[in-house]
Structures are given as structure tokens and as C-alpha cells.
Design an enzyme around this catalytic site. Structure first.
Site, PDB file in Angstrom:
ATOM      1  N   LYS A   1       6.093  -1.224 -48.451  1.00 21.69           N
ATOM      2  CA  LYS A   1       5.334  -1.040 -49.692  1.00 21.69           C
ATOM      3  C   LYS A   1       6.213  -1.127 -50.946  1.00 21.69           C
ATOM      4  CE  LYS A   1       1.485  -0.545 -47.486  1.00 21.69           C
ATOM      5  NZ  LYS A   1       1.824  -0.386 -46.081  1.00 21.69           N
TER       6      LYS A   1
HETATM    7  C1  LIG Z   1       0.591   0.138 -45.477  1.00 20.17           C
HETATM    8  C2  LIG Z   1       0.575  -0.119 -44.103  1.00 20.17           C
HETATM    9  C3  LIG Z   1       0.927   0.875 -43.211  1.00 20.17           C
HETATM   10  C4  LIG Z   1       1.336   2.227 -43.627  1.00 20.17           C
HETATM   11  O1  LIG Z   1       0.332   2.993 -44.163  1.00 20.17           O
HETATM   12  P1  LIG Z   1       0.512   4.521 -43.980  1.00 20.17           P
HETATM   13  O2  LIG Z   1      -0.836   5.066 -43.822  1.00 20.17           O
HETATM   14  O3  LIG Z   1       1.221   5.028 -45.208  1.00 20.17           O
HETATM   15  O4  LIG Z   1       1.362   4.711 -42.764  1.00 20.17           O
HETATM   16  C5  LIG Z   1       0.971   0.577 -41.882  1.00 20.17           C
HETATM   17  N1  LIG Z   1       0.658  -0.654 -41.459  1.00 20.17           N
HETATM   18  C6  LIG Z   1       0.289  -1.631 -42.314  1.00 20.17           C
HETATM   19  C7  LIG Z   1      -0.033  -2.985 -41.786  1.00 20.17           C
HETATM   20  C8  LIG Z   1       0.235  -1.402 -43.671  1.00 20.17           C
HETATM   21  O5  LIG Z   1      -0.099  -2.377 -44.534  1.00 20.17           O
END
Ligand SMILES: *Cc1c(COP(=O)(O)O)cnc(C)c1O
Length: 385
Positions: free
Chosen positions: A183
Site C-alpha cells: 500500500k
Molecule cells: C490491501 C490488500 C491486502 C491487505 O489488506 P488488509 O486488510 O490491511 O490486510 C491484502 N491483499 C490484497 C490483495 C490487498 O489489496
């Protein structure tokens, strides 16, 4: 061909993050403490919300937001099938039913499909800002208002995204962000949930810390007390000061990271204009795109290569790529439990079969974009129908 592997994503961690983490390790405060408090303050200011609650992931943020809003057994929450699976899991954890919806050309939930799926049991809409591009929030808010529904936003991709002039995080009942390593800013794992509702913020905070009556960081400090009362059966979703020390410096760099992403997206947009077998992302121009992802779609009518083979060929040329997302309605659990099947969401399925997320992270150089586009041109030339 490139000599070194270009990953799909890479975090930018600099000396100030490292120094702050060392400071935390030496401070003795390893769990939730003053740095989490500072981060929450700076984060809520950045997005323009009254409250920010630090949590262990975006998933955790969505979970406590839905729980604090009172979503429970028998309730229905509408969300796009085109989302990370945990967005539906949290609805299931609360005993509620995830009602999946289809997407529009911008890869975000289709407001008309939301309308079609509303029943007397519908309680909330979960809007997911795919790639960091804002959903049509005015339209979604209007639907919610006329049916008395909550709006919760999954802004995992959307730190810094604006809808018109408003920053995502300040619009709906609650908005959850992710600090996963792919992110815009990262704490390894982590997240934040924002709201303007003081009562909801309070409940989310307690929900994320065992449902007990006082803040964890007051518990262990000089003024802390051993006594607490349990108000509900909460979860353990608190962020640690070790994570917050990283995030404090990452957040200060968010604008720099966003500008770098935007520059790279512009280079992709220009270079890929000359490759008609590849469809560039549809931009809805409703504010500011955070460019968490640059997701292309293969024109499968004019190419004889499937998406998974396309990704393998990129990898063979030292270029990483990924797919966001595998639709929730194609996952065995959701098919078996809720009866979803292939064919239910035609727009989502057509997009899923064609999408590829290309490398995009702040430390990428313009030459890296050129390498990716050169590789794509080569593959397209070999597989053109
Ligand atoms: C953003 C994202 C995550 C992480 O999201 P969280 O809920 O913060 O763990 C996991 N997998 C993918 C594909 C994402 O885009």
C-alpha cells in the site's frame, strides 16, 4: 530484457523510519502507546476526519466499523464481488450476509446494481475504491440515505484519494485504510479506521481491544490502573508503537509517494496508448486517483494469450505482476455457503479474466516503466490474433 527482477510492488523504508523504530524499541513501550496516539492525530488531520482509530489491518478496521454500527445476524451488507475476500469474511464473522454486487467500467461498485440488491434486510453498503480511484460517493450516499443504510468505505487502496475536493476518510460513517506493504504507506501490517462520529469511534476503539472499558495505553502508564470492565466480547486489533513509529514517517511522505505514483501512471498512460491490444484503466476524473495500482485489461478478442500465461511471460522477462482481485463469488467458500456461481456477475467476470496489475511503486524509475511496456509490446506482437 531486464537484468534484475522488477517486483510488482516495493515499500520505501528510509533511515528516519528505522531510527524511529529503534527509538521505540529502546523506550520500553512495545505495545499500544504514545506513538499510536500521535499517529491517530496526524492521520485524522491528513484525511480531515474527527477521529482515527489505529488497528492491525484494514480488515480489522472494517470488522470493528460494521460491529460498532450494530451489524449482526440476519443483516445484509452490499459489497462488490470485485474486492479482497476478507471484506466479505468480516460480514460473515458478524453473522450477517454479504450480498455481492457487480462493477462498472471504472472497476468500482455499480450504483444501479446496489439499488437492485436492496432488500428489507439491507443495513449497509461497503464501497471499495479499486486502485485508489474514488467510487461515485454522492450516488452511493443518496442510495444509502433513501434506504436508511450505513456506508462503510474500504479505502485500502485510497489513502490520499479525493472525491471532488473531499478526501476519502471524511465522507462516510466509517472508512478503513490498509498499511500492508503493497500500500501507499506501510507498517508491515496495519490499518486505520476514521469517522466523524464520536460515539462510533469510541465503540470501534473498545471493540478492537477486547471490548474493555479503558484505553490500553492508560493501563500500563503511570496513571494506569489494573482495573477494567468488559462491555462486549471484542477483538484484539490494536496497533503497536513499533508499527506506529514506522507509520509516522511514512505518513509524512504520503504526498511524495502519491506524486511519484501519479508520474509513473502518466508514463504508463502515454506509452500504452500505442498498444491497442491493452486497455488502459478507465479514469472517472471525480477527484484525485491515488494510483495504488495500474491495472490494465487485455483485449482478449485480439489476443490469443490468456491472462495467466501473459503474467508468466512477463515474469520470464523479469517483470512481476499481479491480479486484483479474484472475485469473491468465484471462491469455493462463498459458492458453497451462499450459492454464488460463475455467470452471476458478468462485468466482474469479464474484467477478472483480462486484468493484470503492473509494477507501480514510488522508487520505480521511468526506465522501469519503459521496460514493462517493451515487454508488453513483445508479448502482444507474438500473440496478436
Ligand atoms: C490491501 C490488500 C491486502 C491487505 O489488506 P488488509 O486488510 O490491511 O490486510 C491484502 N491483499 C490484497 C490483495 C490487498 O489489496
Amino acid at each position: 530484457m531486464r537484468e534484475t527482477f522488477l517486483p510488482f510492488s516495493q515499500s520505501t523504508i528510509e533511515d528516519d523510519e528505522i531510527a524511529e523504530m529503534v527509538d521505540t524499541l529502546k523506550s520500553g513501550c512495545l505495545t499500544t502507546g504514545p506513538k499510536v496516539g500521535r499517529l491517530e492525530n496526524e492521520f485524522r488531520r491528513y484525511v480531515g476526519a474527527r477521529h482515527a482509530v489505529a488497528v492491525s489491518s484494514c480488515t480489522a478496521g472494517l470488522h470493528v466499523a460494521l460491529a460498532a454500527a450494530g451489524i449482526g445476524p440476519g443483516d445484509e451488507v452490499i459489497l462488490p464481488s470485485f474486492a479482497f475476500c476478507s471484506r466479505a469474511h468480516v460480514v460473515v464473522h458478524l453473522g450477517a450476509n454479504p450480498v455481492l454486487a457487480d462493477i462498472g467500467p471504472d472497476l468500482n461498485i455499480d450504483p444501479d446494481d446496489i439499488r437492485r440488491r436492496i432488500t428489507p434486510r439491507t443495513r449497509a453498503i461497503m464501497a471499495v475504491h479499486h486502485s485508489g480511484q474514488p467510487c461515485d460517493m454522492d450516488e452511493i450516499a443518496a442510495i444509502a440515505e433513501s434506504h436508511h443504510l450505513f456506508v462503510i468505505e474500504d479505502a485500502a487502496h485510497a489513502l490520499g484519494t479525493r472525491y471532488g475536493r473531499r478526501t476519502i476518510g471524511s465522507l462516510s460513517l466509517a472508512t478503513a485504510f490498509s498499511f500492508h506493504p503493497t500500500k501507499t504507506i506501510t507498517t508491515g501490517e496495519g490499518g486505520m479506521v476514521t469517522t466523524d462520529d464520536t460515539d462510533l469511534a469510541d465503540r470501534m476503539r473498545r471493540m478492537g481491544l477486547h471490548g474493555i472499558s479503558q484505553d490500553a495505553w492508560n493501563r500500563y502508564g503511570a496513571e494506569g490502573s489494573w482495573f477494567y470492565e468488559v462491555i462486549f466480547a471484542g477483538y484484539q486489533y490494536n496497533m503497536t508503537d513499533v508499527q506506529a513509529s514506522m507509520a509516522l514517517h511514512q505518513l509524512a511522505k504520503a504526498e511524495r509517494f502519491l506524486e511519484a505514483r501519479e508520474r509513473l501512471a502518466r508514463l504508463y498512460r502515454e506509452a500504452l496508448a500505442l498498444v491497442p491490444e491493452v486497455k488502459r484503466p478507465v479514469e472517472n476524473f471525480w477527484g484525485r486517483h491515488a494510483w495504488h495500482l495500474y491495472t490494465i485489461q487485455l483485449d482478449l478478442e485480439h489476443l490469443a494469450i490468456e491472462r495467466s500465461r501473459f503474467i508468466e511471460e512477463l515474469r520470464a522477462q523479469n517483470i512481476g505482476a499481479s491480479v486484483h482481485f479474484i472475485p469473491i463469488h468465484l471462491q469455493p467458500y462463498y459458492q458453497n455457503r451462499f450459492g454464488y456461481s460463475r455467470g452471476d456477475y458478468p462485468a466482474t467476470e469479464a474484467v477478472y479474466d483480462a486484468i493484470v496489475s503492473l509494477p507501480l511503486f514510488p522508487a520505480m524509475a521511468p526506465d522501469d516503466v519503459e521496460d514493462v511496456v517493451d515487454a508488453i509490446r513483445g508479448i502482444v506482437a507474438r500473440w496478436r490474433k
